[in-house]
Design an enzyme around this catalytic site. Structure first.
Site, PDB file in Angstrom:
ATOM      1  N   GLY A  10     -25.226 -14.500 -11.568  1.00 26.14           N
ATOM      2  CA  GLY A  10     -24.748 -15.557 -10.680  1.00 26.14           C
ATOM      3  C   GLY A  10     -25.815 -15.991  -9.684  1.00 26.14           C
ATOM      4  CD  GLN A  11     -25.007 -20.582  -6.080  1.00 29.04           C
ATOM      5  OE1 GLN A  11     -25.934 -21.181  -5.538  1.00 29.04           O
ATOM      6  NE2 GLN A  11     -23.765 -20.696  -5.675  1.00 29.04           N
ATOM      7  CB  ILE A  37     -15.757  -6.172 -11.755  1.00 26.45           C
ATOM      8  CG1 ILE A  37     -15.333  -7.602 -11.378  1.00 26.45           C
ATOM      9  CG2 ILE A  37     -17.261  -5.988 -11.664  1.00 26.45           C
ATOM     10  CD1 ILE A  37     -15.480  -7.902  -9.896  1.00 26.45           C
ATOM     11  CE1 TYR A  61     -11.640 -18.500 -12.492  1.00 29.85           C
ATOM     12  CE2 TYR A  61     -11.444 -19.300 -10.243  1.00 29.85           C
ATOM     13  CZ  TYR A  61     -11.296 -19.499 -11.594  1.00 29.85           C
ATOM     14  OH  TYR A  61     -10.807 -20.698 -12.054  1.00 29.85           O
ATOM     15  CB  THR A  62     -17.300 -18.713  -7.456  1.00 26.83           C
ATOM     16  OG1 THR A  62     -17.951 -19.084  -8.678  1.00 26.83           O
ATOM     17  CG2 THR A  62     -17.739 -17.336  -7.036  1.00 26.83           C
ATOM     18  CG  ASP A 102     -16.847 -20.430   4.199  1.00 26.14           C
ATOM     19  OD1 ASP A 102     -16.945 -20.027   3.020  1.00 26.14           O
ATOM     20  OD2 ASP A 102     -17.076 -21.619   4.510  1.00 26.14           O
ATOM     21  CE1 TYR A 125     -13.923 -17.807  -4.576  1.00 25.92           C
ATOM     22  CE2 TYR A 125     -13.813 -19.042  -2.517  1.00 25.92           C
ATOM     23  CZ  TYR A 125     -14.481 -18.169  -3.349  1.00 25.92           C
ATOM     24  OH  TYR A 125     -15.701 -17.649  -2.974  1.00 25.92           O
ATOM     25  CE  LYS A 129     -14.825 -13.481  -2.626  1.00 20.19           C
ATOM     26  NZ  LYS A 129     -15.757 -12.578  -3.354  1.00 20.19           N
TER      27      LYS A 129
HETATM   28  N1  NAP Z   1     -20.643 -20.230  -4.099  1.00 19.11           N
HETATM   29  C1  NAP Z   1     -20.299 -20.371  -2.834  1.00 19.11           C
HETATM   30  O1  NAP Z   1     -20.418 -21.437  -2.233  1.00 19.11           O
HETATM   31  C2  NAP Z   1     -19.747 -19.207  -2.064  1.00 19.11           C
HETATM   32  C3  NAP Z   1     -19.332 -19.386  -0.734  1.00 19.11           C
HETATM   33  C4  NAP Z   1     -18.862 -18.296  -0.016  1.00 19.11           C
HETATM   34  C5  NAP Z   1     -18.808 -17.048  -0.614  1.00 19.11           C
HETATM   35  N2  NAP Z   1     -19.192 -16.899  -1.903  1.00 19.11           N
HETATM   36  C6  NAP Z   1     -19.129 -15.559  -2.493  1.00 19.11           C
HETATM   37  O2  NAP Z   1     -20.437 -15.136  -2.790  1.00 19.11           O
HETATM   38  C7  NAP Z   1     -20.419 -14.255  -3.918  1.00 19.11           C
HETATM   39  C8  NAP Z   1     -21.441 -14.695  -4.932  1.00 19.11           C
HETATM   40  O3  NAP Z   1     -21.081 -16.010  -5.360  1.00 19.11           O
HETATM   41  P1  NAP Z   1     -22.053 -16.903  -6.231  1.00 19.11           P
HETATM   42  O4  NAP Z   1     -22.160 -18.206  -5.545  1.00 19.11           O
HETATM   43  O5  NAP Z   1     -23.263 -16.132  -6.600  1.00 19.11           O
HETATM   44  O6  NAP Z   1     -21.103 -17.099  -7.503  1.00 19.11           O
HETATM   45  P2  NAP Z   1     -21.468 -17.430  -9.017  1.00 19.11           P
HETATM   46  O7  NAP Z   1     -22.789 -18.104  -9.102  1.00 19.11           O
HETATM   47  O8  NAP Z   1     -20.263 -18.085  -9.571  1.00 19.11           O
HETATM   48  O9  NAP Z   1     -21.634 -15.987  -9.638  1.00 19.11           O
HETATM   49  C9  NAP Z   1     -20.562 -15.133  -9.835  1.00 19.11           C
HETATM   50  C10 NAP Z   1     -20.879 -14.279 -11.028  1.00 19.11           C
HETATM   51  O10 NAP Z   1     -19.774 -13.404 -11.243  1.00 19.11           O
HETATM   52  C11 NAP Z   1     -19.627 -13.262 -12.627  1.00 19.11           C
HETATM   53  N3  NAP Z   1     -18.280 -12.866 -12.998  1.00 19.11           N
HETATM   54  C12 NAP Z   1     -17.158 -13.632 -13.098  1.00 19.11           C
HETATM   55  N4  NAP Z   1     -16.130 -12.889 -13.520  1.00 19.11           N
HETATM   56  C13 NAP Z   1     -16.614 -11.620 -13.700  1.00 19.11           C
HETATM   57  C14 NAP Z   1     -16.039 -10.402 -14.116  1.00 19.11           C
HETATM   58  N5  NAP Z   1     -14.751 -10.310 -14.478  1.00 19.11           N
HETATM   59  N6  NAP Z   1     -16.831  -9.302 -14.165  1.00 19.11           N
HETATM   60  C15 NAP Z   1     -18.121  -9.377 -13.837  1.00 19.11           C
HETATM   61  N7  NAP Z   1     -18.734 -10.510 -13.437  1.00 19.11           N
HETATM   62  C16 NAP Z   1     -17.977 -11.610 -13.357  1.00 19.11           C
HETATM   63  C17 NAP Z   1     -19.941 -14.632 -13.204  1.00 19.11           C
HETATM   64  O11 NAP Z   1     -20.328 -14.492 -14.541  1.00 19.11           O
HETATM   65  P3  NAP Z   1     -19.938 -15.614 -15.638  1.00 19.11           P
HETATM   66  O12 NAP Z   1     -20.674 -16.829 -15.209  1.00 19.11           O
HETATM   67  O13 NAP Z   1     -20.402 -15.032 -16.913  1.00 19.11           O
HETATM   68  O14 NAP Z   1     -18.446 -15.769 -15.537  1.00 19.11           O
HETATM   69  C18 NAP Z   1     -21.090 -15.089 -12.323  1.00 19.11           C
HETATM   70  O15 NAP Z   1     -22.328 -14.780 -12.889  1.00 19.11           O
HETATM   71  C19 NAP Z   1     -18.973 -14.252  -4.412  1.00 19.11           C
HETATM   72  O16 NAP Z   1     -18.324 -13.135  -3.902  1.00 19.11           O
HETATM   73  C20 NAP Z   1     -18.380 -15.514  -3.807  1.00 19.11           C
HETATM   74  O17 NAP Z   1     -16.993 -15.396  -3.631  1.00 19.11           O
HETATM   75  C21 NAP Z   1     -19.684 -17.940  -2.644  1.00 19.11           C
END
Ligand code: NAP
Length: 297
Positions: A10-11, A37, A61-62, A102, A125, A129
């Site tokens: 992921g990011q 997970i 799940y994002t 947030d 979502y 979370k």
């Molecule tokens: N993106 C935002 O703007 C934002 C804002 C605030 C907080 N956050 C938090 O920051 C954290 C990182 O987010 P991110 O932006 O890096 O999200 P992301 O790019 O969507 O990455 C999340 C990763 O989790 C994986 N994933 C999904 N379901 C899974 C499962 N059952 N088991 C294992 N891996 C799984 C996904 O893999 P697949 O692609 O293969 O499904 C993806 O690679 C998260 O906790 C998110 O809630 C994100």
């Protein structure tokens, strides 16, 4: 340290794996295909085989809007997944670093949110979370939950990439100007997570476990963020045209989930206990954009 990283593609996951390797850690990164997970058995077997000194959970799940119709999947990953990790961490006495959002807040507060403010999610979502955060808090005290907002970075999908893509197709964009928070780079989140686990008090009896906000500055709206993206891309010679940006209210850009009007996070607690200062997203945006070598338009 031997670090198990979930959601490694992921990011944030991609970035934290790269930074942890650079800092000399023994990194075991797992994408969703190799470690789901939400599957307790897989989680237990993987941790038992390694076993790591610490787990960083970057899996989630994002999809904020899609979660409304994929509720089961959102809860399976964000709530059940967090529970599975907390349980196995407790079993093997492993500290758990977890990322939260947030979007657990409704955004009605007029000032930045602190860790003790009551979360009131406005959608599935945020609720899933929040349930994950609460499961971790209930099940295993050795946790750091880092709340972050508006993530962007080189890997995966995000607002910066959407703006650059749209700029290839259009000269004018309407951007929401009544939601206020702060963009946070995946790079900054990763470096703060690693700073925390490398801190001398981490995992000592003196360690203050719990929820921490990562404060990113300055606070902006999506419209301000877009303006900064196009200012920097022009300065770097990546875009050879002026984009016309129109500020609009959220009511003119309806989404299945209502976003918080204000979800700026206050990071004083992180500064107090780990001496980690707020991060500067504009500098991180510059680093991201500088990595794009060829002009976009
Ligand atoms: N993106 C935002 O703007 C934002 C804002 C605030 C907080 N956050 C938090 O920051 C954290 C990182 O987010 P991110 O932006 O890096 O999200 P992301 O790019 O969507 O990455 C999340 C990763 O989790 C994986 N994933 C999904 N379901 C899974 C499962 N059952 N088991 C294992 N891996 C799984 C996904 O893999 P697949 O692609 O293969 O499904 C993806 O690679 C998260 O906790 C998110 O809630 C994100």
């Amino acid at each position: 340290m031997k670090i198990l990283i979930t959601g490694a593609k992921g990011q944030v996951g991609t970035e934290v794996v790269a930074q942890a390797i650079k800092r000399g850690h023994d990194v075991q990164g797992f994408g969703s295909k190799n470690l789901d997970i939400s599957n307790a058995e897989q989680v237990n077997n993987t941790v038992q085989q390694i076993p790591p000194d610490v787990i960083i959970n970057a899996a989630a799940y994002t999809s904020v809007d899609k979660a409304e119709t994929e509720q089961e999947m959102a809860y399976a990953v964000n709530s059940q997944g967090s529970e599975n990790l907390a349980k196995v961490c407790k079993q093997y006495n492993i500290p758990l670093l977890h990322i939260s959002t947030d979007y657990v807040y409704d955004g009605e507060k007029q000032t930045p949110y602190i860790e003790t403010d009551t979360p009131i999610p406005t959608g599935v979502y945020g609720a899933s979370k929040l349930e994950g955060d609460q499961k971790i808090e209930q099940l295993w005290h050795k946790h750091i939950i880092l709340r972050v907002s508006w993530v962007f970075g080189e890997h995966g999908n995000n607002f910066v990439k959407s703006m650059l893509r749209l700029a290839e197709q259009r000269d004018e964009l309407s951007i929401v100007n009544d939601q206020f928070a702060a963009p946070t780079s995946a790079q900054a989140i990763s470096s703060r997570l690693l700073d925390i686990l490398e801190d001398r008090q981490f995992n000592q009896a003196s360690c203050t476990w719990g929820i921490y906000n990562l404060q990113s500055d300055p606070g902006v709206t999506w419209y301000d963020f877009a303006q900064e993206i196009f200012t920097q891309t022009q300065q770097l010679g990546l875009i050879n045209k002026t984009m016309k940006l129109n500020p609009i209210p959220s009511s003119q850009f309806p989404t299945p989930v209502k976003r918080p009007a204000n979800s700026k996070l206050d990071g004083k607690k992180l500064q107090q206990y780990f001496e980690l200062l707020p991060v500067d997203w504009k500098a991180d945006l510059k680093v991201m954009l500088e990595s794009i070598n060829t002009p976009i338009i």
